[in-house]
Write an enzyme that holds these catalytic residues in place. Structure first.
Site, short mmCIF file in Angstrom:
data_model
loop_
_atom_site.label_atom_id
_atom_site.label_comp_id
_atom_site.label_asym_id
_atom_site.label_seq_id
_atom_site.Cartn_x
_atom_site.Cartn_y
_atom_site.Cartn_z
N HIS A 442 41.36 48.24 36.52
CA HIS A 442 41.26 46.95 37.22
C HIS A 442 41.59 45.81 36.26
CE1 HIS A 442 39.22 43.95 39.93
NE2 HIS A 442 38.95 43.38 38.77
N GLU A 443 41.02 45.83 35.06
CA GLU A 443 41.30 44.77 34.09
C GLU A 443 42.74 44.84 33.59
OE1 GLU A 443 39.21 42.53 34.01
OE2 GLU A 443 37.58 43.64 34.95
N HIS A 446 44.77 42.93 35.90
CA HIS A 446 44.77 41.50 35.56
C HIS A 446 45.76 41.22 34.44
CE1 HIS A 446 41.66 40.25 38.23
NE2 HIS A 446 40.67 40.89 37.63
N HIS A 452 42.44 39.17 42.12
CA HIS A 452 41.62 39.97 43.01
C HIS A 452 42.28 40.01 44.40
CE1 HIS A 452 38.12 39.06 40.15
NE2 HIS A 452 38.45 40.33 40.00
#
Length: 970
Positions: A442-443, A446, A452
């Site tokens: 998930h990071e 980014h 998100h």
């Protein structure tokens, strides 16, 4: 039952020897599977075809001849060639020999069918995820095992469970063709336990490493005194260790899982099997047990080991822990990691590094119930794009291909005496692996620019990441569900917007992609009738529509990519009505925010589309024509900024010719001046640098580097010329501003702010003001230092004996040193191309002290001490003060030469007072001070007593404040 069972075996055995010439025309299940192609559509994202029947057949006598031509294969496996572009399955009995591709032996109905990838597919990653079925799961649910092996034995066989006739597997690929064999075995099927499995299929996958894209760097970050261990329960530590080598193996395998998952997601979204790559190194293989045991060298993902300048204790400070609700510096770990990574990679300008960091010193503090040394953050800017995550779940990660299924099936409860139950979602070992690997992915999303989303990995769907790699899910402590069969439709995913971003990201470039367009910019132009034109040199990829109040994007529109999904569109027209029609009824009246993406990966944000397309964007020119303000670049309308707008005189009056454009810049863009044939000019921003245009050229566009503010600018003209980028050529992102066809540039609009002032206002840390000073500002401070020291020396002389002239000489000597520093600060500012309003103010204040106050103090010291003298000296100082204030507000309007310097001074500059200081030095050398000052005093003995020589100061003050006196600048 027994007789029936054996009859069935005999029927299958006879069927396995059928040839095309056989008269048996049975339509039974086995015969049908063997002699016709069939397809089966499952309740999943895949449909698949049964391996095709053999195009031709060979009679039994030819089998041995063909078998002699087969390649050497791993022991205990029949030799079957896979040079054809199709997958083949063979059934037979032990001792049959090695049938060729053209054998009349029909395929087994239980041979594995791969649904997620076809034969002879090209892929671009090290590990690939596959999904398939055995027979028809809708009519027959089989349990068993799948063995995946390479025909060249370049990687050891791996074993995967088959559940209800479905299976998933991960395959480690080598560059070039990978010829693979899939064997299914089950206790319920004949010959499954022999050394000659009969239910086999073959697949060739070609792997090409994508070496033309920037890699995702994998970093393990340690404190400078770290022992290089991570949290693990004693049993794990004893079994596999918890040192740095184990951490490297586990982090490497986690990255391979990211890669396999992402490539499959891109394919399912019909965007090709594109994926990021990792930098590799030649090391002892860790992806399988055999490599570790034999020491086989292999090219595998490189894990960089970086040590921070911080100690472990500093990294584990609770005030840095992201999950600590009272932490005041919960974001500092990102800065610490960024600094360490930058020092390690030392990126050159424009050499962007994409780095995913594992914080190995993260630690579960059972006393405070806090994970210290951990933060889950991703993003960055400049040359470093960064993702960081802690190692609190690392013990649960698989370290090799063989450990993937066990790792995601391990229901061992999390022992919080030793390791964390992260977010109370890691109650078992397999769930901890899910959270650790998934949240770190998930990071990393980014890091690649993904915000998100409403669903998928960029929400929190990574808690089901395990479903992409295993066919069954075990009991979950998070959901209190017992688990069960997991089909592709049940897996987590990247959101559609995420994969669209990846498609335009440089890290996802494939070797087969066309050359990447160097201009990634997008620009938005309001025009007539409420229409808005979007232009992008590389083409418009998609746009996100975010109604006011929404935190994530739920509406978007995609455009052609020239690769089977419609033609590339470099210009599109948008209307507010059409955009609002895409929204739900409750959103149609809200403010619309757009984020428009180009095919090359650029982005442009429109904060209020309704405002942009309204009358507010229109400008009526003095000649009656209508003009339109385009969407702005940079962070427009910042606090403290002031709006500016310049309508070109040449756009209003055709007879007025623009002959020169001068750009003022330091490290970033400061201003631009448009100069006309009649020597008049128009200034946008403030002055400071230099290019020009040829006579008769027309400005057709600008190339702008922008981010937080405008970093640099280049000018494009009607003769096809493009200047260099003035300012910071590598700052921000590039934007090409060329109006749509049928429109031309009539002026520039925007806002300006002193960047140094902004930073001083926003930075509340210790010594923030000192950190904001430029080198030229420090030299200006030395000018002020000389002035203050001159005043103190004059005061010391007044306190001492009149005959001791040392302090008086010191007071006069400091003044020319101040002049030297006053001269040098301007030189340094122009050399370093750094100037600011703060520097201008500092220069004025230092000049007032050095050339206003200090000469007046020296005059007092040598004897000008009557009340009238004080009045005239004060008049001189105030004239200097007024002259400097006027200079600060009029300097922008004074004509400049080709170097950007003012052509003249209005009134004499204040440093001319040094001529009076030089005269005073002569008087001191002659002893003409105190009672012996030349010309004595006038009105002696009265209230108006004064020294006539004070008139020199009065004259100097008058000359400084003159408006008509122009002194040429040297």
């Amino acid at each position: 039952m027994a007789p029936s069972f054996f009859k069935d075996i005999r029927r299958r055995s006879r069927a396995s020897f059928k040839t095309d010439g056989s008269a048996d025309s049975s339509n039974g299940t086995n015969g049908s599977a063997a002699n016709t192609q069939s397809s089966s559509t499952l309740n999943s994202t895949y449909g698949g075809n049964t391996p095709p029947t053999l195009a031709t057949s060979s009679s039994s006598p030819n089998l041995q001849i063909l078998a002699n031509n087969q390649p050497t294969l791993p022991p205990a496996r029949p030799t079957i060639s896979t040079s054809s572009s199709n997958r083949y399955s063979v059934s037979g009995m032990s001792g049959l020999g090695s049938p060729s591709q053209k054998s009349s032996i029909p395929p087994s109905p239980y041979a594995p069918r791969i649904l997620s990838i076809s034969d002879n597919t090209w892929v671009y990653q090290k590990v690939i995820s596959i999904y398939g079925v055995i027979a028809d799961p809708a009519s027959l649910a089989l349990e068993g095992n799948l063995t995946v092996s390479r025909l060249d034995d370049g990687f050891p066989p791996t074993f995967w469970p088959v559940s209800e006739s479905h299976f998933k597997a991960l395959i480690f690929l080598l560059p070039g063709p990978n010829k693979l064999r899939f064997d299914f075995s089950s206790p319920k099927l004949a010959n499954s336990n022999t050394s000659n499995p009969i239910h086999s299929s073959y697949l060739t996958i070609h792997m090409m490493p994508p070496l033309e894209s920037p890699p995702l760097q994998l970093v393990i970050l340690l404190g400078k005194d770290s022992p290089g261990t991570f949290d693990a329960v004693p049993a794990r530590t004893e079994k596999e260790g918890n040192g740095l080598e184990t951490a490297i193996r586990k982090f490497r395998m986690a990255a391979y899982l990211w890669q396999a998952f992402t490539a499959e997601q891109m394919f399912r979204n019909k965007l090709g099997r594109r994926v990021f790559r990792m930098e590799e190194e030649w090391v002892t293989g860790t992806s399988n047990y055999r490599d570790r045991e034999t020491g086989t060298m292999r090219s595998e993902a490189k894990i960089h080991i970086v040590r921070s300048s911080k100690t472990v204790a500093e990294l584990r400070d609770p005030d840095l822990a992201q999950q600590n609700p009272t932490a005041k510096r919960s974001g500092d770990l990102f800065g610490i990691a960024s600094e360490a990574v930058r020092d390690y990679f030392k990126p050159l300008p424009g050499q962007k590094q994409y780095v995913s960091v594992l914080l190995l010193d993260a630690h579960w503090d059972n006393q405070t119930k806090l994970i210290t040394g951990h933060a889950a953050l991703g993003g960055g800017g400049g040359e470093i794009q960064l993702a960081i995550f802690g190692s609190q779940a690392l013990q649960s990660y698989p370290s090799s291909i063989e450990e993937i299924v066990p790792a995601f099936s391990d229901c061992t409860p999390t022992d919080t005496n030793y390791v964390a139950n992260d977010c109370n979602e890691s109650g078992s070992s397999w769930e901890a692996a899910n959270i650790g690997i998934g949240a770190h992915l998930h990071e990393t999303g980014h890091l690649f620019g993904c915000p998100h989303e409403e669903s998928g990995i960029m929400l929190r769907d990574y808690v089901t990441l395990n479903r992409s790699f295993t066919i069954r899910e075990p009991y979950s402590t998070r959901t209190k569900s017992k688990g069960g069969l997991v089909l592709p439709k049940d897996e987590c995913a990247w959101h559609r917007l995420d994969v669209l971003r990846f498609k335009g990201h440089p890290c996802f470039t494939l070797p087969t992609d066309p050359p990447r367009n160097s201009d990634e910019s997008v620009q938005v132009w309001p025009v007539d009738n409420g229409n808005v034109i979007v232009t992008a040199p590389s083409g418009v990829a998609y746009l996100e529509i975010v109604p006011g109040g929404d935190d994530v994007c739920k509406y978007w529109q995609e455009f052609g990519d020239g690769n089977g999904n419609g033609p590339i569109q470099k210009q599109i027209i948008l209307t507010e009505q059409e955009l609002r029609s895409r929204l739900s009824d409750d959103k149609k009246k809200l403010k619309l925010k757009l984020s428009i993406k180009s095919i090359a990966g650029g982005s442009h944000e429109v904060e209020d589309f309704g405002l942009l397309s309204s009358k507010a964007s229109r400008v009526k020119l003095p000649n009656g024509q209508l003009a339109f303000r385009s969407s702005r670049l940079g962070l427009s309308k910042m606090d403290g900024s002031r709006p500016e707008e310049v309508i070109f005189d040449s756009a209003v009056r055709q007879t007025k010719l623009l002959t020169q454009v001068r750009v003022y810049h330091g490290f970033a863009f400061d201003g631009i001046e448009f100069i006309y044939e009649d020597s008049t000019s128009q200034l946008f921003g403030k002055r400071g640098g230099e290019p020009d245009t040829r006579r008769g050229e027309v400005i057709t566009g600008f190339y702008v580097r922008s981010g937080f503010w405008i970093d640099g600018i280049a000018i494009m003209t009607s003769l096809g010329r493009k200047s260099a980028v003035f300012g910071n050529a590598s700052g921000g992102s590039g934007n090409t501003l060329i109006p749509p066809r049928g429109y031309s540039i009539a002026g520039v609009t925007g806002s300006s702010i002193d960047k140094q002032k902004k930073l001083l206002t926003d930075d509340n840390t210790h010594f923030s003001m000192i950190k904001m000073l430029h080198l030229a500002d420090l030299i200006t401070e030395l000018n002020g230092f000389c002035g203050v020291m001159s005043i103190f020396s004059s005061m010391r002389y007044c306190l001492g004996p009149p005959s001791a002239h040392a302090n008086l000489w010191a007071a006069l000597a400091f003044m020319p040193f101040g002049l030297f520093f006053d001269f040098m600060d301007g030189k340094v500012a122009r050399w370093r191309k750094k100037s600011s309003l703060m520097g201008q103010e500092l220069d004025s204040l230092a000049d007032l002290v050095s050339f206003g106050l200090s000469p007046a103090a020296a005059a007092f010291a040598i004897g000008l001490r009557t009340p009238a003298d004080h009045f005239f000296l004060t008049f001189f100082v105030l004239c200097g003060l007024t002259r400097l204030a006027r200079f600060n507000i009029t300097v922008a309007n004074v004509p400049k030469d080709d170097t950007g310097k003012s052509k003249y001074f209005e009134g004499t500059p204040i440093p001319t007072s040094l001529s009076i200081a030089a005269l005073m030095a002569y008087w001191v050398s002659q002893g003409w001070i105190l009672e012996d000052i030349p010309m004595g005093t006038w009105a002696t003995g009265t209230t108006f007593e004064f020294h006539p020589v004070v008139g020199l100061f009065v004259l100097s003050g008058c000359l400084m404040t003159s408006k008509t006196l122009h002194v040429p600048k040297p």
